[in-house]
Write a protein that holds these residues in place. Structure first.
Motif, short mmCIF file in Angstrom:
data_model
loop_
_atom_site.label_atom_id
_atom_site.label_comp_id
_atom_site.label_asym_id
_atom_site.label_seq_id
_atom_site.Cartn_x
_atom_site.Cartn_y
_atom_site.Cartn_z
N ASP A 261 0.82 -1.22 0.00
CA ASP A 261 0.00 0.00 0.00
C ASP A 261 0.85 1.27 0.00
O ASP A 261 0.65 2.16 -0.82
N CYS A 262 1.81 1.37 0.95
CA CYS A 262 2.60 2.61 1.06
C CYS A 262 4.04 2.42 0.59
O CYS A 262 4.81 3.38 0.55
N GLY A 263 4.44 1.18 0.24
CA GLY A 263 5.80 0.94 -0.23
C GLY A 263 6.84 0.84 0.85
O GLY A 263 8.03 0.76 0.56
N HIS A 264 6.41 0.83 2.13
CA HIS A 264 7.38 0.75 3.24
C HIS A 264 8.06 -0.61 3.25
O HIS A 264 7.41 -1.64 3.10
N ARG A 265 9.37 -0.59 3.43
CA ARG A 265 10.16 -1.83 3.48
C ARG A 265 11.07 -1.78 4.69
O ARG A 265 11.67 -0.75 5.00
N THR A 266 11.18 -2.90 5.37
CA THR A 266 12.05 -2.97 6.54
C THR A 266 12.61 -4.38 6.66
O THR A 266 11.99 -5.35 6.20
N ASN A 267 13.80 -4.49 7.26
CA ASN A 267 14.38 -5.80 7.52
C ASN A 267 14.95 -5.81 8.93
O ASN A 267 15.36 -4.78 9.45
N GLU A 268 14.93 -6.97 9.52
CA GLU A 268 15.37 -7.12 10.90
C GLU A 268 16.09 -8.45 11.05
O GLU A 268 15.74 -9.43 10.38
N VAL A 269 17.09 -8.47 11.90
CA VAL A 269 17.89 -9.68 12.10
C VAL A 269 17.82 -10.09 13.56
O VAL A 269 17.98 -9.26 14.46
N LYS A 270 17.57 -11.36 13.80
CA LYS A 270 17.57 -11.92 15.15
C LYS A 270 18.62 -13.04 15.22
O LYS A 270 18.81 -13.77 14.25
N SER A 271 19.28 -13.13 16.35
CA SER A 271 20.27 -14.19 16.52
C SER A 271 19.57 -15.53 16.61
O SER A 271 18.57 -15.69 17.31
#
Length: 423
Positions: A261-271
């Motif tokens: 919808d808004c084009g927001h992108r995010t990435n996250e890393v967990k151990s």
């Protein structure tokens, strides 16, 4: 002293007017409600009531954004009158304490506000003095003690006290006037909410529909997808999750969210592993432009230091990242310059904006400077690529150290019992 908020509205974003009862004269007045975006609060609901009969008015601010993943606690040493002008966002769920006076404002007893430290004290004084006339007639001894306490609150405007704001929702904020440098008088800590705090915020844990699979080999080759909501526009989105093995390090879990919808992108890393027995401190001396392309894993518990720029970024500021060194510096610049709420809106000043702009230019020129990048992770779950592996890297040093009691407390290890816990 309260801060006046102004929002520019176009024709399509007009306030909604509702006729409602005045609680002062019990005649009809007008309530205006507006959903808008302002610095610090992001999306907020501003409501204003006015009564034309008795001229009574009231304004409130409520957060319309999502509840953050962790609670947040600010501890500020107020030393001078200048500190009284620090801007503060206090959500409904926040608890305000002044330990020196044994004074506490419990959560949900005041509406959310965008104010200053002086404004918080004035609001507390106003609340205590509200029924003093009635107390003087019915309980003069109680009224006298309250007057004495009000005088103590007013004397705090000279400084010399500690202010603690604890918000389980994570939507409160205290200004750092020295940004992007570290504020020695202000300490910020993130924590995991208790089940009681989740219940107060109206959060209910979802029941597990099925037990997770124990086939690790299948998980390594499979990209798991689950539904979620976009953190920016709250529209339905999907999050992809995959278990990845980093060479010469360990397994990590990479999570990426895309919003159509808004084009927001995010990435996250967990151990993907346990907390290491020792903390890790990695120091890289930048000597060549090629160093900017080194792979980098920054966990949520890792802080970043650039001594030559007198810069320090605390843990959880940019979350977990699996990127390159250049990508990390870009995220730092965006966080400090582009996404900093103190550089836009009514709260911005030309001096502050110019100072942060100059710091952003220094970040862009890091590749041309003789600087050191330090990754300090008490949990030992961060990693910087050794381009000479398996041989030692002459420009990079890795130091293992024993965590302090305070670091174990931040990681929740002091109260963790792994042996004999069933007894």
């Amino acid at each position: 002293m309260e801060i006046e908020i102004s929002a520019d509205n176009d024709e399509d974003n007009q306030p909604t007017e509702i006729e409602s009862l005045c609680m002062n004269c019990y005649q009809n007045g007008m309530t205006r409600i507006l959903l808008t975006k302002i610095p610090f609060f992001k999306e907020v609901i501003i409501s204003s009531f006015t009564c034309p009969n008795c001229s009574w008015s009231n304004t409130e601010i409520q957060s319309a954004g999502r509840i953050q993943d962790q609670g947040i606690a600010y501890t500020l040493k107020v030393k001078s009158k200048q500190d009284m002008n620090r801007e503060v966002v206090k959500a409904d769920s926040a608890t305000t304490r002044i330990p020196e006076l044994d004074f506490e404002i419990p959560p949900y007893t005041q509406k959310g506000s965008l104010s200053t430290i002086e404004g918080l004290i004035d609001r507390a004084v106003e609340g205590l003095a509200q029924d003093q006339q009635l107390r003087n007639a019915t309980a003069p001894e109680v009224a006298e003690k309250i007057d004495e306490f009000i005088d103590k609150l007013k004397n705090l405007k000279e400084g010399g006290f500690t202010l603690v704001i604890d918000d389980p929702s994570g939507n409160s904020f205290v200004e750092n006037p020295f940004a992007p440098q570290k504020d020695e008088a202000l300490s910020v800590s993130h924590y995991k909410r208790t089940p009681q705090q989740d219940a107060q915020l109206g959060i209910k844990a979802e029941d597990e529909e099925e037990k997770p699979s124990n086939d690790i080999d299948c998980m390594r080759n499979e990209v798991l997808t689950f539904n979620t909501n976009c953190p920016e526009c709250n529209a339905p989105a999907s999050t992809n999750m995959k278990l990845v093995q980093i060479p010469h390090f360990k397994e990590v879990i990479i999570m990426a969210t895309n919003c159509d919808d808004c084009g927001h992108r995010t990435n996250e890393v967990k151990s993907g592993g346990a907390t290491e027995e020792l903390g890790t401190k990695i120091t890289l001396h930048l000597t060549d432009v090629s160093d900017m392309s080194r792979d980098l894993l920054k966990s949520e518990t890792c802080s970043i230091l650039i001594p030559e720029l007198e810069f320090e970024l605390g843990m959880a500021a940019v979350g977990g990242k699996f990127t390159t060194l250049e990508g990390l510096l870009k995220d730092i610049k965006d966080l400090i310059v582009s996404k900093n709420p103190f550089t836009c809106g009514d709260s911005s000043t030309s001096d502050r904006t110019e100072k942060l702009k100059l710091f952003g230019e220094k970040i862009d020129k890091v590749r041309e400077m003789d600087v050191h990048i330090v990754l300090d992770d008490p949990a030992g779950n961060s990693y910087l690529q050794n381009v000479y592996a398996p041989d030692p890297d002459p420009e990079m040093t890795t130091e293992k150290y024993t965590r302090t009691f305070e670091q174990n407390e931040d990681l929740g290890l002091n109260d963790m019992k792994t042996e004999g816990y069933q007894e």
